[in-house]
Motif scaffolding. Structure first.
Motif, PDB file in Angstrom:
ATOM      1  N   ILE A 117     -36.661  24.484  -0.580  1.00 46.28           N
ATOM      2  CA  ILE A 117     -36.015  23.532   0.322  1.00 46.28           C
ATOM      3  C   ILE A 117     -35.988  24.130   1.725  1.00 46.28           C
ATOM      4  CG2 ILE A 117     -33.606  24.325   0.114  1.00 46.28           C
ATOM      5  CD1 ILE A 117     -32.893  21.278  -0.275  1.00 46.28           C
ATOM      6  N   LEU A 118     -36.127  23.268   2.719  1.00 44.68           N
ATOM      7  CA  LEU A 118     -36.078  23.710   4.111  1.00 44.68           C
ATOM      8  C   LEU A 118     -34.724  23.360   4.691  1.00 44.68           C
ATOM      9  CD1 LEU A 118     -37.499  24.878   6.622  1.00 44.68           C
ATOM     10  CD2 LEU A 118     -38.304  22.547   7.127  1.00 44.68           C
ATOM     11  N   ASN A 146     -43.123  18.318  15.745  1.00 46.38           N
ATOM     12  CA  ASN A 146     -44.486  18.387  15.216  1.00 46.38           C
ATOM     13  C   ASN A 146     -44.397  18.465  13.690  1.00 46.38           C
ATOM     14  OD1 ASN A 146     -46.652  18.232  17.198  1.00 46.38           O
ATOM     15  ND2 ASN A 146     -45.750  20.072  18.121  1.00 46.38           N
ATOM     16  N   LYS A 147     -45.519  18.425  13.026  1.00 47.26           N
ATOM     17  CA  LYS A 147     -45.538  18.408  11.562  1.00 47.26           C
ATOM     18  C   LYS A 147     -45.033  19.737  10.986  1.00 47.26           C
ATOM     19  CE  LYS A 147     -49.301  15.059  11.136  1.00 47.26           C
ATOM     20  NZ  LYS A 147     -48.438  13.991  10.624  1.00 47.26           N
ATOM     21  N   ILE A 148     -44.291  19.636   9.907  1.00 44.51           N
ATOM     22  CA  ILE A 148     -43.721  20.836   9.279  1.00 44.51           C
ATOM     23  C   ILE A 148     -44.530  21.293   8.062  1.00 44.51           C
ATOM     24  CG2 ILE A 148     -41.378  20.275  10.044  1.00 44.51           C
ATOM     25  CD1 ILE A 148     -40.856  19.482   7.043  1.00 44.51           C
ATOM     26  N   ASP A 149     -45.676  20.663   7.812  1.00 44.87           N
ATOM     27  CA  ASP A 149     -46.444  20.943   6.601  1.00 44.87           C
ATOM     28  C   ASP A 149     -46.731  22.430   6.425  1.00 44.87           C
ATOM     29  OD1 ASP A 149     -46.439  18.223   6.757  1.00 44.87           O
ATOM     30  OD2 ASP A 149     -48.567  17.951   6.406  1.00 44.87           O
ATOM     31  N   GLU A 150     -47.205  23.080   7.469  1.00 41.58           N
ATOM     32  CA  GLU A 150     -47.603  24.474   7.346  1.00 41.58           C
ATOM     33  C   GLU A 150     -46.414  25.354   6.968  1.00 41.58           C
ATOM     34  OE1 GLU A 150     -49.798  28.029   9.910  1.00 41.58           O
ATOM     35  OE2 GLU A 150     -49.811  25.961  10.665  1.00 41.58           O
ATOM     36  N   ASN A 175     -40.948  36.606  -1.647  1.00 34.83           N
ATOM     37  CA  ASN A 175     -39.726  36.634  -0.849  1.00 34.83           C
ATOM     38  C   ASN A 175     -38.806  35.472  -1.204  1.00 34.83           C
ATOM     39  OD1 ASN A 175     -40.122  38.952   1.057  1.00 34.83           O
ATOM     40  ND2 ASN A 175     -42.003  37.820   1.480  1.00 34.83           N
ATOM     41  N   LEU A 176     -37.568  35.579  -0.715  1.00 31.09           N
ATOM     42  CA  LEU A 176     -36.556  34.561  -0.991  1.00 31.09           C
ATOM     43  C   LEU A 176     -36.373  33.584   0.163  1.00 31.09           C
ATOM     44  CD1 LEU A 176     -33.893  36.938  -2.576  1.00 31.09           C
ATOM     45  CD2 LEU A 176     -35.459  35.410  -3.793  1.00 31.09           C
ATOM     46  N   PHE A 177     -36.672  34.036   1.370  1.00 33.94           N
ATOM     47  CA  PHE A 177     -36.524  33.212   2.562  1.00 33.94           C
ATOM     48  C   PHE A 177     -37.739  33.380   3.468  1.00 33.94           C
ATOM     49  CE2 PHE A 177     -32.214  34.262   1.236  1.00 33.94           C
ATOM     50  CZ  PHE A 177     -31.539  33.054   1.343  1.00 33.94           C
ATOM     51  N   ILE A 178     -38.107  32.295   4.129  1.00 32.64           N
ATOM     52  CA  ILE A 178     -39.057  32.355   5.233  1.00 32.64           C
ATOM     53  C   ILE A 178     -38.299  31.840   6.450  1.00 32.64           C
ATOM     54  CG2 ILE A 178     -41.227  31.503   6.188  1.00 32.64           C
ATOM     55  CD1 ILE A 178     -42.249  31.200   3.329  1.00 32.64           C
ATOM     56  N   ALA A 179     -38.183  32.684   7.459  1.00 30.70           N
ATOM     57  CA  ALA A 179     -37.326  32.338   8.593  1.00 30.70           C
ATOM     58  C   ALA A 179     -37.750  33.143   9.825  1.00 30.70           C
ATOM     59  CB  ALA A 179     -35.863  32.614   8.252  1.00 30.70           C
ATOM     60  N   VAL A 197     -43.076  23.675  16.886  1.00 36.12           N
ATOM     61  CA  VAL A 197     -42.750  22.705  15.842  1.00 36.12           C
ATOM     62  C   VAL A 197     -41.258  22.371  15.841  1.00 36.12           C
ATOM     63  CG1 VAL A 197     -42.730  22.280  13.337  1.00 36.12           C
ATOM     64  CG2 VAL A 197     -44.668  23.469  14.394  1.00 36.12           C
ATOM     65  N   ILE A 198     -40.408  23.397  15.987  1.00 38.07           N
ATOM     66  CA  ILE A 198     -38.961  23.184  15.913  1.00 38.07           C
ATOM     67  C   ILE A 198     -38.279  23.828  17.112  1.00 38.07           C
ATOM     68  CG2 ILE A 198     -36.851  23.597  14.589  1.00 38.07           C
ATOM     69  CD1 ILE A 198     -38.572  23.672  12.059  1.00 38.07           C
ATOM     70  N   ILE A 199     -37.488  23.030  17.824  1.00 40.39           N
ATOM     71  CA  ILE A 199     -36.675  23.506  18.941  1.00 40.39           C
ATOM     72  C   ILE A 199     -35.227  23.553  18.481  1.00 40.39           C
ATOM     73  CG2 ILE A 199     -35.788  22.947  21.240  1.00 40.39           C
ATOM     74  CD1 ILE A 199     -38.489  21.596  21.804  1.00 40.39           C
ATOM     75  N   HIS A 200     -34.589  24.686  18.702  1.00 39.83           N
ATOM     76  CA  HIS A 200     -33.213  24.889  18.257  1.00 39.83           C
ATOM     77  C   HIS A 200     -32.333  25.130  19.481  1.00 39.83           C
ATOM     78  CE1 HIS A 200     -30.438  27.118  15.158  1.00 39.83           C
ATOM     79  NE2 HIS A 200     -29.873  26.047  15.680  1.00 39.83           N
ATOM     80  N   TYR A 201     -31.349  24.276  19.680  1.00 38.34           N
ATOM     81  CA  TYR A 201     -30.461  24.396  20.838  1.00 38.34           C
ATOM     82  C   TYR A 201     -29.277  25.284  20.467  1.00 38.34           C
ATOM     83  CZ  TYR A 201     -33.402  20.592  22.433  1.00 38.34           C
ATOM     84  OH  TYR A 201     -34.495  19.831  22.789  1.00 38.34           O
TER      85      TYR A 201
END
Length: 266
Positions: A100-101, A111-115, A124-128, A238-242
């Motif tokens: 789950i993301l 943008n697309k999150i497919d990759e 691993n347990l997390f990709i971050a 792909v992802i902008i975090h404020y």
């Protein structure tokens, strides 16, 4: 194929959650999403409002997080019980969910999150992503007494290996650690993940998958000949975090990323 998304919101954050959902759905029109919403205070009215605003490729699934679930959990004045939600989500999710993301609500996906979503965990347990540099990585390792293989991540965007995490989470052990070490902890959920699972983190590029204005400032300071600008963000990120208090919905926002947020307003 449906993709699993995890969020954590309360009534006060619904409007920002809806912007994030709009960005996810709009940027990934060919994907369908089961969105698991962890909450304690969303009533029928709030859920009905969400249904009127989300796009057809979003399927909301509510997970009520009863506070009794956290019986024995240390109470932290600075943070509500929501600090525990991301940590214990794997044991609350259905058995059918294997990955789950997790996405914070103060971000946009443009943008697309497919990759990212389909990445191999490679054990691993997390990709971050991490938002800190070598010195602070070292400092956090000393602060929480872990070895050099532990990576401190920002938990606002993380792909979770739910299948494996489900069997590893020990609530009693985690609560005991917090009770004994609360005085040295800063961001409780990030500290817990770092302490217990930090040696099984796969890091990905923050400029692409978890980029904030301060990420850009630091990057450009050290790479003056290859600066990140608005066009680079449009084409590569792909992802902008404020992050922090610099929110695009506030009048005092400073940065180059506001229009990415404004295009998804509902």
């Amino acid at each position: 194929m449906k993709r699993n998304i995890l969020v954590n919101i309360n009534k006060g954050y619904v409007k920002y959650f809806l912007v994030m959902m709009n960005s996810l759905a709009t940027s990934n029109p060919e994907s369908e999403f089961d969105v698991y919403i962890m909450h304690t205070d969303l009533d029928d009215e709030a859920k009905a409002h969400i249904l009127t605003k989300i796009k057809p490729n979003i399927n909301p699934i509510y997970i009520y997080m009863d506070k009794s679930l956290f019986k024995g959990a240390p109470k932290v004045k600075r943070y509500p019980y929501e600090i525990y939600y991301r940590i214990f989500a794997p044991i609350m999710l259905p058995e059918s969910v294997e990955r789950i993301l997790y996405l914070d609500s103060d971000l946009v996906v443009h943008n697309k999150i497919d990759e990212l979503y389909n990445m191999n965990f490679e054990g691993n347990l997390f990709i971050a992503c991490t938002q800190i540099r070598k010195f602070m990585q070292w400092f956090n390792r000393v602060r929480l007494t872990v070895n050099k293989h532990h990576q401190y991540i920002n938990t606002g965007v993380m792909l979770m290996n739910v299948k494996e995490l489900r069997s590893l989470i020990d609530t009693d052990k985690i609560f005991k650690f917090i009770r004994r070490n609360g005085w040295r902890m800063c961001l409780y959920d990030q500290d817990v993940i770092f302490k217990f699972f930090g040696d099984r983190i796969k890091l990905v590029d923050a400029t692409i998958y978890n980029c904030a204005d301060r990420t850009i400032t630091f990057y450009n300071l050290h790479r003056p000949k290859h600066k990140i600008d608005h066009d680079w963000m449009e084409n590569n990120n792909v992802i902008i975090h404020y992050l922090g208090t610099n929110k695009p919905w506030k009048d005092n926002y400073k940065g180059i990323l506001k229009d990415f947020y404004d295009r998804y307003k509902i």
